[in-house]
Design an enzyme around this catalytic site. Structure first.
Site, PDB file in Angstrom:
ATOM      1  N   ARG A 126      30.631  36.297  42.181  1.00 27.17           N
ATOM      2  CA  ARG A 126      30.427  37.221  43.297  1.00 27.17           C
ATOM      3  C   ARG A 126      29.228  38.120  43.070  1.00 27.17           C
ATOM      4  O   ARG A 126      28.502  38.440  43.989  1.00 27.17           O
ATOM      5  CB  ARG A 126      31.677  38.106  43.482  1.00 27.17           C
ATOM      6  CG  ARG A 126      32.863  37.391  44.075  1.00 27.17           C
ATOM      7  CD  ARG A 126      34.112  38.189  43.892  1.00 27.17           C
ATOM      8  NE  ARG A 126      34.369  38.439  42.472  1.00 27.17           N
ATOM      9  CZ  ARG A 126      35.455  39.006  41.992  1.00 27.17           C
ATOM     10  NH1 ARG A 126      36.396  39.423  42.802  1.00 27.17           N
ATOM     11  NH2 ARG A 126      35.620  39.179  40.698  1.00 27.17           N
ATOM     12  N   SER A 137      41.673  39.663  44.220  1.00 29.90           N
ATOM     13  CA  SER A 137      43.124  39.827  44.365  1.00 29.90           C
ATOM     14  C   SER A 137      43.512  41.287  44.195  1.00 29.90           C
ATOM     15  O   SER A 137      44.399  41.794  44.884  1.00 29.90           O
ATOM     16  CB  SER A 137      43.862  38.980  43.318  1.00 29.90           C
ATOM     17  OG  SER A 137      43.515  37.633  43.435  1.00 29.90           O
ATOM     18  N   LYS A 196      50.671  39.389  31.392  1.00 23.29           N
ATOM     19  CA  LYS A 196      50.378  40.101  32.639  1.00 23.29           C
ATOM     20  C   LYS A 196      51.657  40.322  33.427  1.00 23.29           C
ATOM     21  O   LYS A 196      52.589  39.535  33.350  1.00 23.29           O
ATOM     22  CB  LYS A 196      49.383  39.286  33.485  1.00 23.29           C
ATOM     23  CG  LYS A 196      47.937  39.544  33.118  1.00 23.29           C
ATOM     24  CD  LYS A 196      47.023  39.051  34.237  1.00 23.29           C
ATOM     25  CE  LYS A 196      45.557  39.291  33.909  1.00 23.29           C
ATOM     26  NZ  LYS A 196      44.655  38.677  34.887  1.00 23.29           N
ATOM     27  N   HIS A 251      38.824  32.798  47.299  1.00 20.01           N
ATOM     28  CA  HIS A 251      39.220  31.649  46.463  1.00 20.01           C
ATOM     29  C   HIS A 251      39.269  30.371  47.316  1.00 20.01           C
ATOM     30  O   HIS A 251      38.798  29.306  46.903  1.00 20.01           O
ATOM     31  CB  HIS A 251      40.630  31.854  45.884  1.00 20.01           C
ATOM     32  CG  HIS A 251      40.759  32.968  44.886  1.00 20.01           C
ATOM     33  ND1 HIS A 251      41.707  33.957  44.998  1.00 20.01           N
ATOM     34  CD2 HIS A 251      40.070  33.233  43.744  1.00 20.01           C
ATOM     35  CE1 HIS A 251      41.616  34.790  43.964  1.00 20.01           C
ATOM     36  NE2 HIS A 251      40.619  34.376  43.188  1.00 20.01           N
TER      37      HIS A 251
HETATM   38  O1  PNS Z   1      41.615  34.628  37.845  1.00 17.42           O
HETATM   39  P1  PNS Z   1      41.168  35.071  36.482  1.00 17.42           P
HETATM   40  O2  PNS Z   1      42.175  36.051  35.911  1.00 17.42           O
HETATM   41  O3  PNS Z   1      39.759  35.598  36.493  1.00 17.42           O
HETATM   42  O4  PNS Z   1      41.151  33.771  35.545  1.00 17.42           O
HETATM   43  C1  PNS Z   1      40.833  33.850  34.181  1.00 17.42           C
HETATM   44  C2  PNS Z   1      41.186  32.534  33.461  1.00 17.42           C
HETATM   45  C3  PNS Z   1      42.628  32.141  33.720  1.00 17.42           C
HETATM   46  C4  PNS Z   1      40.296  31.435  33.961  1.00 17.42           C
HETATM   47  C5  PNS Z   1      40.926  32.752  31.944  1.00 17.42           C
HETATM   48  O5  PNS Z   1      41.559  33.922  31.522  1.00 17.42           O
HETATM   49  C6  PNS Z   1      41.405  31.593  31.098  1.00 17.42           C
HETATM   50  O6  PNS Z   1      40.826  30.519  31.115  1.00 17.42           O
HETATM   51  N1  PNS Z   1      42.526  31.807  30.365  1.00 17.42           N
HETATM   52  C7  PNS Z   1      43.164  30.800  29.547  1.00 17.42           C
HETATM   53  C8  PNS Z   1      42.944  31.056  28.066  1.00 17.42           C
HETATM   54  C9  PNS Z   1      41.609  30.502  27.638  1.00 17.42           C
HETATM   55  O7  PNS Z   1      41.317  29.347  27.825  1.00 17.42           O
HETATM   56  N2  PNS Z   1      40.783  31.363  26.994  1.00 17.42           N
HETATM   57  C10 PNS Z   1      39.487  30.952  26.501  1.00 17.42           C
HETATM   58  C11 PNS Z   1      38.379  31.214  27.521  1.00 17.42           C
HETATM   59  S1  PNS Z   1      37.921  32.905  27.512  1.00 17.42           S
END
Ligand code: PNS
Length: 183
Positions: A89, A127, A40, A16
């Site tokens: 990745r 992570s 979560k 990251h």
């Molecule tokens: O680190 P991660 O868990 O891969 O991040 C995922 C994240 C936080 C970017 C994604 O889950 C997100 O944007 N969540 C907020 C809700 C949202 O906007 N959902 C619509 C897009 S799928």
């Protein structure tokens, strides 16, 4: 141009941080945004993650660290950002990320998703991998910054295995069969 780098960051890894550093060279400002996700069960609270990320990015003057809840595009609009920054990745990431980018595009046509390929050396890193290694007593010193490694070791109630930083072999070399018979 302002970019939001959204994620869970539980915890933030060297992968990251590599992306944040490279993003900070491309954009006027990068806002690392930790999602407050009530669904979560994270290892670290949002406040702990904010502190960890702030300490890890303090040398980057155009990087800000914040948290948000709700939709990422709404947060991006609220912060007057034009870009969502995400790392790729592998092909498996691409499928998920493309779906997310398309979904976000239906929610806001103003926000573009920009992908950066993860640096080769971090292409395996997540992570979850870090937490799994630490849970089973392995060294994560080569995967996260030192202060975060300490936080994680503390969570799993053990000290740094003090290993070769690129080795996860926690046991001493096996004795030869004859040495075992003599013992
Ligand atoms: O680190 P991660 O868990 O891969 O991040 C995922 C994240 C936080 C970017 C994604 O889950 C997100 O944007 N969540 C907020 C809700 C949202 O906007 N959902 C619509 C897009 S799928």
């Amino acid at each position: 141009m302002i970019a939001i780098y959204p994620g869970s960051f539980d915890p933030i890894t060297l992968g990251h941080l590599d992306l944040i550093q490279r993003g900070s060279r491309l954009f006027e400002r990068v806002i690392v945004a930790v999602l407050r996700n009530p669904n979560k069960m994270p290892l670290f609270s949002v406040q702990q993650r904010l502190d960890q990320i702030r300490l890890s990015t303090q040398h980057l003057p155009n990087v800000e660290v914040d948290s948000f809840d709700g939709l990422t595009v709404n947060y991006a609009q609220m912060r007057h950002a034009q870009v969502l920054l995400r790392g790729l990745r592998a092909v498996s990431d691409f499928e998920v990320e493309l779906q997310m980018a398309h979904t976000n595009k239906t929610l806001s046509t103003q926000i573009e998703t920009v992908f950066l390929a993860t640096s080769n050396e971090y292409s395996f890193l997540s992570s979850s991998v870090v937490k799994e290694i630490a849970r089973f007593g392995g060294s994560i010193d080569h995967l996260v910054p030192p202060h975060i490694a300490l936080d994680i070791y503390q969570c799993y109630n053990h000290n740094s295995p003090m290993l070769n930083p690129i080795s996860t072999e926690a046991t001493p070399p096996l004795k030869s069969m004859s040495a075992q018979r003599e013992a």
